[in-house]
Design an enzyme around this catalytic site. Structure first.
Site, PDB file in Angstrom:
ATOM      1  N   ASP A 159       0.840  -1.201   0.000  1.00  0.00           N
ATOM      2  CA  ASP A 159       0.000   0.000   0.000  1.00  0.00           C
ATOM      3  C   ASP A 159       0.877   1.253   0.000  1.00  0.00           C
ATOM      4  O   ASP A 159       0.606   2.225  -0.707  1.00  0.00           O
ATOM      5  CB  ASP A 159      -0.915  -0.012   1.231  1.00  0.00           C
ATOM      6  CG  ASP A 159      -1.649  -1.340   1.365  1.00  0.00           C
ATOM      7  OD1 ASP A 159      -2.378  -1.692   0.425  1.00  0.00           O
ATOM      8  OD2 ASP A 159      -1.460  -2.040   2.371  1.00  0.00           O
ATOM      9  N   HIS A 187      -4.717  -3.277   6.597  1.00  0.00           N
ATOM     10  CA  HIS A 187      -4.499  -3.562   5.179  1.00  0.00           C
ATOM     11  C   HIS A 187      -5.838  -4.015   4.598  1.00  0.00           C
ATOM     12  O   HIS A 187      -6.130  -5.198   4.483  1.00  0.00           O
ATOM     13  CB  HIS A 187      -3.438  -4.648   4.968  1.00  0.00           C
ATOM     14  CG  HIS A 187      -3.424  -5.144   3.554  1.00  0.00           C
ATOM     15  ND1 HIS A 187      -2.992  -4.366   2.509  1.00  0.00           N
ATOM     16  CD2 HIS A 187      -3.828  -6.310   2.998  1.00  0.00           C
ATOM     17  CE1 HIS A 187      -3.134  -5.048   1.380  1.00  0.00           C
ATOM     18  NE2 HIS A 187      -3.640  -6.223   1.650  1.00  0.00           N
TER      19      HIS A 187
HETATM   20  P1  NAX Z   1      -2.270 -18.248  -3.826  1.00  0.00           P
HETATM   21  O1  NAX Z   1      -3.623 -18.802  -3.624  1.00  0.00           O
HETATM   22  O2  NAX Z   1      -1.656 -18.213  -5.168  1.00  0.00           O
HETATM   23  O3  NAX Z   1      -1.251 -19.022  -2.875  1.00  0.00           O
HETATM   24  C1  NAX Z   1      -1.513 -19.312  -1.553  1.00  0.00           C
HETATM   25  C2  NAX Z   1      -0.769 -20.583  -1.207  1.00  0.00           C
HETATM   26  O4  NAX Z   1      -0.885 -20.801   0.194  1.00  0.00           O
HETATM   27  C3  NAX Z   1      -1.319 -21.810  -1.910  1.00  0.00           C
HETATM   28  O5  NAX Z   1      -0.273 -22.493  -2.583  1.00  0.00           O
HETATM   29  C4  NAX Z   1      -1.883 -22.647  -0.753  1.00  0.00           C
HETATM   30  O6  NAX Z   1      -1.736 -24.051  -0.967  1.00  0.00           O
HETATM   31  C5  NAX Z   1      -1.012 -22.172   0.403  1.00  0.00           C
HETATM   32  N1  NAX Z   1      -1.567 -22.428   1.721  1.00  0.00           N
HETATM   33  C6  NAX Z   1      -2.868 -22.401   2.117  1.00  0.00           C
HETATM   34  N2  NAX Z   1      -2.983 -22.764   3.407  1.00  0.00           N
HETATM   35  C7  NAX Z   1      -1.730 -23.004   3.846  1.00  0.00           C
HETATM   36  C8  NAX Z   1      -1.207 -23.429   5.096  1.00  0.00           C
HETATM   37  N3  NAX Z   1      -2.007 -23.686   6.123  1.00  0.00           N
HETATM   38  N4  NAX Z   1       0.129 -23.590   5.192  1.00  0.00           N
HETATM   39  C9  NAX Z   1       0.941 -23.365   4.153  1.00  0.00           C
HETATM   40  N5  NAX Z   1       0.491 -22.981   2.933  1.00  0.00           N
HETATM   41  C10 NAX Z   1      -0.817 -22.797   2.798  1.00  0.00           C
HETATM   42  O7  NAX Z   1      -2.320 -16.784  -3.166  1.00  0.00           O
HETATM   43  P2  NAX Z   1      -1.301 -15.571  -3.371  1.00  0.00           P
HETATM   44  O8  NAX Z   1      -1.717 -14.770  -4.522  1.00  0.00           O
HETATM   45  O9  NAX Z   1       0.086 -16.095  -3.323  1.00  0.00           O
HETATM   46  O10 NAX Z   1      -1.631 -14.695  -2.080  1.00  0.00           O
HETATM   47  C11 NAX Z   1      -1.332 -15.150  -0.778  1.00  0.00           C
HETATM   48  C12 NAX Z   1      -1.969 -14.260   0.262  1.00  0.00           C
HETATM   49  O11 NAX Z   1      -1.467 -12.928   0.174  1.00  0.00           O
HETATM   50  C13 NAX Z   1      -3.487 -14.107   0.124  1.00  0.00           C
HETATM   51  O12 NAX Z   1      -4.058 -14.242   1.427  1.00  0.00           O
HETATM   52  C14 NAX Z   1      -3.666 -12.696  -0.366  1.00  0.00           C
HETATM   53  O13 NAX Z   1      -4.914 -12.159  -0.010  1.00  0.00           O
HETATM   54  C15 NAX Z   1      -2.526 -12.010   0.324  1.00  0.00           C
HETATM   55  N6  NAX Z   1      -2.110 -10.693  -0.190  1.00  0.00           N
HETATM   56  C16 NAX Z   1      -1.717  -9.768   0.711  1.00  0.00           C
HETATM   57  C17 NAX Z   1      -1.239  -8.525   0.337  1.00  0.00           C
HETATM   58  C18 NAX Z   1      -0.798  -7.530   1.353  1.00  0.00           C
HETATM   59  O14 NAX Z   1      -0.484  -6.402   0.940  1.00  0.00           O
HETATM   60  N7  NAX Z   1      -0.760  -7.794   2.645  1.00  0.00           N
HETATM   61  C19 NAX Z   1      -1.195  -8.143  -1.096  1.00  0.00           C
HETATM   62  C20 NAX Z   1      -1.210  -9.301  -2.024  1.00  0.00           C
HETATM   63  C21 NAX Z   1      -2.090 -10.450  -1.619  1.00  0.00           C
HETATM   64  O15 NAX Z   1      -3.402 -10.164  -2.019  1.00  0.00           O
END
Ligand code: NAX
Length: 328
Positions: A159, A187
């Site tokens: 952000d 966030h």
């Molecule tokens: P993806 O869905 O591509 O990847 C998430 C991965 O996490 C998957 O491979 C899944 O198998 C794994 N996972 C789920 N549960 C798990 C657990 N208990 N232990 C280990 N791995 C686990 O999502 P992606 O685009 O990589 O985003 C990840 C997270 O970042 C999301 O929650 C998203 O909302 C968040 N974001 C946060 C941002 C921020 O500024 N704070 C910005 C970007 C993003 O939106």
């Protein structure tokens, strides 16, 4: 040779993980002198995909990468971790209420907090990226009583970076002309990007812009809703920019913020600026000697006060909801 730093990354097979791991391994997280060892955590169904990413990491022959281990058990993944990037989270799916979302993520971040408490290194630093990031960080922190609370942070650096570029474009300057941008609060769409304390070539961001309508109707919503705009344009959520922000957050935490500037991070509140103690909320921060400290003494006018309070109110509601669910 230097002892490698153990970096645990959860959600390693996801899209942010794919953008993040190569940059960590190439030395962009901790500098070109520091070897790293990656410990990847995934759910069992995604371990194979994480192994594929590990094969590609091998194929880069990064001189600083001294090993990669892959786990589906948090206890093992956080063993000896010096830095933990908690990226994996449960996304909101159709028809899911906020309570369901918080509960599903509690099921992830509670055991991860416990595993960090049990086995991480003494100098563990945690960055939560997975949403709802602030409250997920609060849950993990609550289950790691032996780790100083200040070691748990959540990411608002994306952000912050978004706000820098939006302001730079408006003023026809470059991002390096702007110092002291601030993101306050959660966030989420309630976050407040503050240009009243930003410095641009000898004046403040707000004075340089001198356009209240742009501020309230363009700048603030553009920054706050940028995630949705990226999804709309790209057909997928921000990944490389999120990974970049995670690198920036940890890099500055460990190596310090530049003199004369600050950055934004969600850190445990000490009550500064009327944010209830213990909440993990975004503040202007500097990093000195490996610690993020909240910048003190800024004057907050009514315009900013109202917006900070609105975002903090949302954080209080999230905290109360997870308390109600017995997650903290
Ligand atoms: P993806 O869905 O591509 O990847 C998430 C991965 O996490 C998957 O491979 C899944 O198998 C794994 N996972 C789920 N549960 C798990 C657990 N208990 N232990 C280990 N791995 C686990 O999502 P992606 O685009 O990589 O985003 C990840 C997270 O970042 C999301 O929650 C998203 O909302 C968040 N974001 C946060 C941002 C921020 O500024 N704070 C910005 C970007 C993003 O939106």
């Amino acid at each position: 040779a230097q002892v490698p730093v153990n970096v645990t990354v959860t959600g390693a097979a996801g899209q942010i993980g794919y953008a993040l791991l190569f940059r960590i391994a190439s030395g962009q997280l901790l500098g070109a002198d520091t070897p790293v060892k990656l410990r990847l955590l995934e759910i069992p169904q995604a371990v194979k995909a994480a192994e594929g990413t590990a094969m590609e990491l091998d194929d880069c022959a990064f001189p600083l990468l001294s090993g990669i281990d892959i786990f589906d058990d948090p206890r093992q993944a956080f063993e000896g971790a010096n830095i933990a990037l908690l990226v994996g989270a449960r996304p909101r799916t159709k028809g899911m209420e906020r309570g369901d979302l918080l509960e599903a993520n509690g099921g992830i971040f509670k055991p991860q907090g416990q595993a960090i408490n049990a086995g991480a290194a003494d100098d563990i630093r945690v960055l939560v990226v997975g949403n709802p990031a602030n409250t997920n960080a609060l849950i993990a922190q609550a289950h790691a009583p032996d780790v100083p609370a200040e070691r748990f942070t959540a990411m608002t650096r994306l952000d912050h970076n978004r706000a820098l570029t939006q302001l730079a474009k408006k003023l026809g300057v470059t991002v390096s002309d702007i110092k002291k941008m601030t993101i306050w609060g959660n966030h989420s769409a309630t976050q407040y990007p503050d240009i009243f304390h930003a410095e641009v070539n000898g004046t403040t961001g707000a004075k340089a812009v001198d356009d209240q309508t742009w501020l309230t109707e363009e700048f603030i919503p553009t920054v706050a809703k940028r995630g949705a705009a990226i999804i709309e344009a790209r057909g997928a959520s921000s990944a490389a920019s999120a990974a970049n922000a995670a690198i920036d957050h940890v890099h500055d935490w460990v190596l310090g913020t530049p003199e004369g500037d600050w950055t934004s991070a969600a850190v445990v509140s000490d009550g500064s600026y009327g944010v209830p103690e213990g909440l993990i909320s975004s503040f202007p921060v500097v990093s000195r000697d490996g610690r993020y400290e909240i910048v003190q003494g800024l004057e907050i006018d009514d315009f900013s006060r109202e917006r900070i309070d609105a975002s903090v109110k949302e954080l209080v509601e999230e905290r109360d909801a997870v308390k109600q669910l017995g997650l903290i």
